[in-house]
Design an enzyme around this catalytic site. Structure first.
Site: not given
Ligand code: FAD
Length: 337
Positions: A164, A237, A333
């Site tokens: 992570r 998580s 996380e």
């Molecule tokens: C129901 C649920 C289940 C989940 N299950 C998992 C799982 O099984 N495994 C897991 O690893 N995660 C899980 N997650 C966490 C999450 O989905 C992941 O971390 C996902 O990759 C976040 O994507 P996002 O576009 O929403 O990022 P955001 O929440 O918008 O951003 C997260 C971080 O990434 C940065 N960021 C976003 N886009 C970019 C970009 N293009 N360039 C540089 N930085 C960027 C942001 O600045 C921030 O620091 C879960 C979340 C939820 C709500």
């Protein structure tokens, strides 16, 4: 492409928390990045890159120039025998992209089905589930390096991936991931990762499981286990699974023989944060509209009108209790603002 001031982020974070961005700009075409960065420089605000907001805890307004990645496009770049390099723009939604790769005949991302968020954010915390991490399938990615003011192509070994974690998470504000490339395998040659308990159990009756079968099972297990953010605000998580020394794991096991524990290469032992939280009696606990999910102790939820500060206060109480009971430090996380 225009940026706006004081924009609400409630619909752009899966906790559905009330918070505003000082300045907000939606990037739909990668070629407009330099124009967006000019606006950011003129605003005098630090940059914050936003994807789907599914790994964020907004405890306050975001005093930043928020660049919302909404660039689209995905393609099979190159076929090399049984493998292909597949590329997607940062703003593509992750789960539909995974489904598309399978429909195109390419396996490798099926264990990561149904994870919310965007393609561009996936490398940031090296998303992982059911025995597969993004790092295992990454070919390369293009990113804008804000520190050097240039676009770079990074290979997996340059991304400092860990559980992570990545260089992108450790250096907030430096990187804008623009597009990501994956090395995937033709469905008929795929080596499936099906050792993870619940996946193996569900596939027990299937004679020769395919990557699509794995994706279907992963979706079924996830849907039963995790609350849907569209119905109940959450960020998946909330705590990382902690790593402890072999000695500490032994001491805890003497006290709690049923404690799940996973020895790691290098001697450390990974514990299940959800188990520790459940043991400590937090599962289903609620303080106003901030709570610990009834079925899944690892997931904190917003029952409606919780603020990010209330969710954070609950998380800190849980951390303090787990530290006092088990001498284990739980790491949050999601990115906390
Ligand atoms: C129901 C649920 C289940 C989940 N299950 C998992 C799982 O099984 N495994 C897991 O690893 N995660 C899980 N997650 C966490 C999450 O989905 C992941 O971390 C996902 O990759 C976040 O994507 P996002 O576009 O929403 O990022 P955001 O929440 O918008 O951003 C997260 C971080 O990434 C940065 N960021 C976003 N886009 C970019 C970009 N293009 N360039 C540089 N930085 C960027 C942001 O600045 C921030 O620091 C879960 C979340 C939820 C709500």
């Amino acid at each position: 492409m225009k940026s706006v001031s004081n924009a609400s982020l409630r619909a752009l974070n899966t906790f559905a928390l009330p918070a505003n961005a000082a300045q907000f700009c939606r990037l739909e075409v990668a070629e407009q990045l330099s124009a967006a960065l000019e606006q950011q420089a003129a605003s005098g605000l630090p940059l914050f890159v936003l994807g789907g907001g599914s790994n964020l805890l907004l405890t306050q307004d975001l005093p930043a120039f928020v660049l919302h990645m909404a660039t689209r496009g995905k393609r099979v770049l190159e076929q090399q025998g049984e493998q292909a390099i597949i590329e997607a723009e940062a703003g593509e939604a992750w789960h539909p992209f995974v489904q598309w790769t399978l429909a195109q005949g390419w396996a490798g991302l099926e264990n990561l089905s149904l994870i919310p968020g965007t393609v561009g954010a996936a490398p940031v915390q090296n998303i992982g589930a059911y025995g597969v991490e993004l790092a295992d399938r990454l070919h390369s990615l293009d990113a804008w390096d804000c520190q050097r003011g240039e676009q770079v192509t990074l290979l997996p070994q340059q991304c400092a991936f860990a559980y992570r974690d990545s260089c992108f998470k450790r250096e907030p504000g430096r990187w804008i991931i623009l597009r990501v490339r994956f090395l995937l395998t033709a469905l008929e040659h795929a080596e499936l990762a099906v050792d993870y308990g619940p996946i193996r159990q569900r596939l027990a009756g299937v004679l020769a499981p395919t990557a699509q079968d794995v994706a279907a099972v992963v979706c079924a297990v996830r849907s039963e286990k995790l609350p849907d953010p569209a119905k109940l605000g959450n960020a998946g998580s909330f705590f990382k699974n902690p790593l402890v020394s072999a000695e500490q794991a032994q001491a805890l096991l003497a006290q709690y023989p049923a404690m799940p524990h996973y020895p790691q290469t290098g001697g450390q032992v990974k514990l299940a944060a959800g188990w520790l939280i459940e043991q400590a009696g937090w599962k289903g606990h609620r303080e106003g509209d901030a709570g610990v999910h009834r079925e899944q102790a690892l997931v904190l939820v917003n029952y409606g009108s919780a603020t990010g500060a209330q969710i954070y206060a609950l998380a800190q109480s849980i951390r303090a209790d787990i530290a006092a009971r088990f001498a284990v430090d739980l790491e949050i996380e999601p990115i906390v603002i």
